[in-house]
Write an enzyme that holds these catalytic residues in place. Structure first.
Site, mmCIF file in Angstrom:
data_model
loop_
_atom_site.group_PDB
_atom_site.id
_atom_site.type_symbol
_atom_site.label_atom_id
_atom_site.label_comp_id
_atom_site.label_asym_id
_atom_site.label_seq_id
_atom_site.Cartn_x
_atom_site.Cartn_y
_atom_site.Cartn_z
ATOM 1 N N THR A 48 0.823 -1.219 0.000
ATOM 2 C CA THR A 48 0.000 0.000 0.000
ATOM 3 C C THR A 48 0.850 1.260 0.000
ATOM 4 O O THR A 48 0.492 2.257 -0.629
ATOM 5 C CB THR A 48 -0.942 -0.002 1.218
ATOM 6 O OG1 THR A 48 -1.790 -1.147 1.137
ATOM 7 C CG2 THR A 48 -1.801 1.249 1.259
ATOM 8 N N THR A 80 0.926 -4.094 4.461
ATOM 9 C CA THR A 80 0.710 -4.315 5.898
ATOM 10 C C THR A 80 0.035 -5.643 6.227
ATOM 11 O O THR A 80 0.110 -6.084 7.366
ATOM 12 C CB THR A 80 -0.139 -3.167 6.498
ATOM 13 O OG1 THR A 80 -1.397 -3.103 5.817
ATOM 14 C CG2 THR A 80 0.590 -1.845 6.399
ATOM 15 N N ASP A 81 -0.610 -6.285 5.255
ATOM 16 C CA ASP A 81 -1.317 -7.532 5.581
ATOM 17 C C ASP A 81 -0.386 -8.613 6.095
ATOM 18 O O ASP A 81 -0.817 -9.494 6.848
ATOM 19 C CB ASP A 81 -2.084 -8.059 4.361
ATOM 20 C CG ASP A 81 -3.327 -7.254 4.058
ATOM 21 O OD1 ASP A 81 -3.739 -6.460 4.925
ATOM 22 O OD2 ASP A 81 -3.880 -7.407 2.957
ATOM 23 N N SER A 136 0.924 -7.150 -0.487
ATOM 24 C CA SER A 136 1.445 -8.059 0.547
ATOM 25 C C SER A 136 0.904 -9.486 0.472
ATOM 26 O O SER A 136 1.653 -10.424 0.779
ATOM 27 C CB SER A 136 1.234 -7.474 1.939
ATOM 28 O OG SER A 136 -0.121 -7.245 2.202
#
Length: 197
Positions: A17, A95-96, A63
């Protein structure tokens, strides 16, 4: 001109992101990783006051698409960076999977130099995009003598977390990361990392 006395930091980018933006075409389905590491750095001129940063693009993927080979490539690049004299390394990704990547890296990271993982909850085209602030905070931590010997750290929303305790606790908040049961190791306050423990 960057001050040659500032610490040298290597910035490794995998996409996610923080590197995502919309194309501006309303027919497109949303933001996708498309911003190169050097362009992310150029968008945060304050970083030049903290460190001499060299950007290296390792990938440009969301991610969920990261795999073990991507993490191994990041680990190898981080080791090469500190082996060639870098004071620390910053790795950005989606971030996942930050908590999984950071934990895996921490198991293998055997150098005292800081390896700091960061990302963003809001893509670059959205109002209030948090990527630039997170990148600046991550560089501040990677360049800080107080971060030496602390293993792999995760820095988002001006909080510094240990790789072994950090969790993503919200799907969209910029304050999505926490360390349940222990709290963050520290905070970045006005550009200065302050560690609590």
């Amino acid at each position: 001109m960057t001050d040659p006395t500032l610490p040298r930091i290597v910035y490794l980018a995998l996409g996610g992101t923080i590197a995502s933006a919309t194309s501006g075409d309303p027919r497109d389905c949303g933001a996708v990783p498309r911003i190169a590491a050097r362009d992310l750095l150029a968008g945060v001129p304050a970083i030049a006051q903290v460190a001499r940063v060299e950007a290296r693009q390792l990938g440009m993927v969301p991610s969920p698409s990261l795999d073990f080979d991507d993490v191994q490539r990041a680990l190898d690049a981080a080791r090469d960076a500190v082996g060639s004299g870098a004071s620390g390394v910053v790795l950005s990704q989606g971030t996942d999977t930050i908590e999984e990547t950071a934990y895996l890296l921490d198991l293998a990271w055997d150098r005292p130099e800081p390896l700091v993982v960061t990302g963003a909850m809001r893509h670059a085209s959205s109002p209030g995009a948090d990527g630039p602030a997170n990148l600046l905070a991550a560089v501040c931590v990677a360049a800080a003598p107080a971060a030496v010997g602390r293993g792999v750290l995760v820095v988002l929303d001006d909080e510094v977390h240990a790789a072994g305790t950090v969790r993503k606790t919200h799907t969209s908040s910029t304050g999505a990361f926490a360390s349940p049961g222990s709290g963050p190791l520290g905070r970045v306050t006005e550009g200065s990392p302050v560690f609590h423990a």
